[in-house]
Motif scaffolding. Sequence first.
Motif, mmCIF file in Angstrom:
data_model
loop_
_atom_site.group_PDB
_atom_site.id
_atom_site.type_symbol
_atom_site.label_atom_id
_atom_site.label_comp_id
_atom_site.label_asym_id
_atom_site.label_seq_id
_atom_site.Cartn_x
_atom_site.Cartn_y
_atom_site.Cartn_z
ATOM 1 N N TRP A 161 36.699 39.987 33.346
ATOM 2 C CA TRP A 161 36.577 38.953 34.382
ATOM 3 C C TRP A 161 37.076 39.434 35.744
ATOM 4 C CZ3 TRP A 161 40.872 37.577 37.024
ATOM 5 C CH2 TRP A 161 42.117 37.762 36.414
ATOM 6 N N ASN A 162 38.008 40.423 35.740
ATOM 7 C CA ASN A 162 38.545 40.911 37.017
ATOM 8 C C ASN A 162 37.684 41.995 37.652
ATOM 9 O OD1 ASN A 162 39.181 42.835 35.066
ATOM 10 N ND2 ASN A 162 41.164 43.347 35.963
ATOM 11 N N ARG A 163 36.509 42.259 37.088
ATOM 12 C CA ARG A 163 35.607 43.259 37.650
ATOM 13 C C ARG A 163 34.535 42.642 38.555
ATOM 14 N NH1 ARG A 163 38.953 46.255 35.252
ATOM 15 N NH2 ARG A 163 38.362 48.225 34.255
ATOM 16 N N PHE A 164 34.450 41.305 38.579
ATOM 17 C CA PHE A 164 33.346 40.657 39.285
ATOM 18 C C PHE A 164 33.864 39.583 40.238
ATOM 19 C CE2 PHE A 164 31.618 42.357 35.365
ATOM 20 C CZ PHE A 164 30.495 43.043 35.828
ATOM 21 N N ASN A 165 33.235 39.517 41.402
ATOM 22 C CA ASN A 165 33.646 38.542 42.406
ATOM 23 C C ASN A 165 33.526 37.112 41.911
ATOM 24 O OD1 ASN A 165 34.228 40.517 44.329
ATOM 25 N ND2 ASN A 165 32.142 40.533 45.126
ATOM 26 N N ARG A 166 32.509 36.833 41.112
ATOM 27 C CA ARG A 166 32.253 35.442 40.731
ATOM 28 C C ARG A 166 33.333 34.864 39.826
ATOM 29 N NH1 ARG A 166 28.529 38.414 37.657
ATOM 30 N NH2 ARG A 166 28.837 38.251 35.396
ATOM 31 N N THR A 167 34.039 35.722 39.097
ATOM 32 C CA THR A 167 35.090 35.223 38.205
ATOM 33 C C THR A 167 36.495 35.545 38.701
ATOM 34 O OG1 THR A 167 34.636 37.190 36.852
ATOM 35 C CG2 THR A 167 33.784 35.087 36.060
ATOM 36 N N SER A 168 36.614 36.489 39.626
ATOM 37 C CA SER A 168 37.935 36.853 40.152
ATOM 38 C C SER A 168 38.213 36.244 41.516
ATOM 39 C CB SER A 168 38.065 38.378 40.268
ATOM 40 O OG SER A 168 37.237 38.868 41.315
ATOM 41 N N GLY A 169 37.143 35.932 42.259
ATOM 42 C CA GLY A 169 37.292 35.482 43.629
ATOM 43 C C GLY A 169 37.103 36.592 44.641
ATOM 44 N N GLY A 170 37.013 37.837 44.168
ATOM 45 C CA GLY A 170 36.943 38.984 45.068
ATOM 46 C C GLY A 170 38.322 39.564 45.303
ATOM 47 N N THR A 171 38.374 40.831 45.663
ATOM 48 C CA THR A 171 39.648 41.540 45.758
ATOM 49 C C THR A 171 40.624 40.884 46.720
ATOM 50 O OG1 THR A 171 38.633 43.642 45.158
ATOM 51 C CG2 THR A 171 40.712 43.766 46.350
ATOM 52 N N PHE A 172 40.156 40.435 47.886
ATOM 53 C CA PHE A 172 41.070 39.867 48.869
ATOM 54 C C PHE A 172 41.604 38.505 48.437
ATOM 55 C CE2 PHE A 172 39.034 42.522 52.453
ATOM 56 C CZ PHE A 172 40.002 43.507 52.305
ATOM 57 N N VAL A 173 40.958 37.866 47.469
ATOM 58 C CA VAL A 173 41.490 36.628 46.879
ATOM 59 C C VAL A 173 42.331 36.970 45.659
ATOM 60 C CG1 VAL A 173 40.890 34.462 45.719
ATOM 61 C CG2 VAL A 173 39.647 35.168 47.770
#
Length: 369
Positions: A161-173
């Motif tokens: 889940w931490n590899r994708f923006n849609r489930t992590s929010g993106g790195t800066f989030v």
Amino acid sequence: MYGVIGCGMMGQEHLRNIALLPDAGVAAIFEPDPEMRRIAGTLAPGAALVDAAAEVISHPAIDCLLIASPNHCHFEQLREVAATRALPVLVEKPLFIDAAEASAVKAFAQTYPAPIWVAMEYRYMPPVARFIREAQAVTGGIRMLTIREHRYPFLDKIGAWNRFNRTSGGTFVEKCCHFFDLMRLILKSEPVRVMASAGQAVNHLHENYGGETPDIWDNGYVLVDFASGARAMLELCMFADGSRYQEEIIAVGEKGKIECLVPGPSRFWPENLGPLPTPQLIATPRRPESPYTIELPVDPTLLAAGDHNGSTFFQHKRFCAAIRGEGPIEVTADDGWRAVVMGMAAQRSAHEGMAIAEPLALGCDSLPR
């Protein structure tokens, strides 16, 4: 007694640190992954392992909740708590990841009748806490603040889940809301402009999950102008595994400079390099007749209990004190909301190549999803 929702890598760190508290325990745990559930059971052997978050929320023995599930679950689980039983909650960052829900999250935080504490562990790293206490006096008022994190890549987590923006929010989030929270806390001011540049240069480029390649960024810069006139910069590199210090925080003002150096997790430090570096605080007045360096070692028991320099333990101590009425909620839902929205503004700035003015006033629809 805690109820715990989510016991992956971070949830297990919370369990180890709760076990160190003399007057707290865990009564119920919900973790859907079989292996993570098994490990959680060994870390909290007295806890009931239940089959749904609702069973944790309604468990009669719990006094508070810890939510440490994947990022995209946090806000929905908070709403489930509110609909069932409004308990005090310690919820992992980020508070939410969907920009379309920004207004709903703010409204929820304003109406939830029990305490919500957002887990911003970096505030409670002993060297960072000391830096925060001394920065204003050493600098004479901070005009420039730099936060540098040079570290290892995102770790492997259940379902990637931490590899994708849609489930992590993106790195800066996902990764950097900690740092935007620190900027606001240290500068005691609010952001008025955010500018960012970022990308995916090295990490995860050849990974494949269900036919998809990760889209998470591994490096970037963020510049933030604050209402006070101070400026802050974040420098993130997630392919700098060999760094002696993982976090470096530097504040400069009219009177001088203060620096904080924090090593990474002890479990990743190579044994052949000797002992883990000791955290340091370095103060350098402009007239350098009285510089000083302080070493701030952390209790080895706390280092062994997690990856955040002992901060998770200190955070839980203060959270427990707060819900007993012995102290304030130090990281409010509003703090968590602002850190996420700053991260979303940085994501948008880097995507669009433009500065984002008044990031906290952005309409929900204008933020990237």
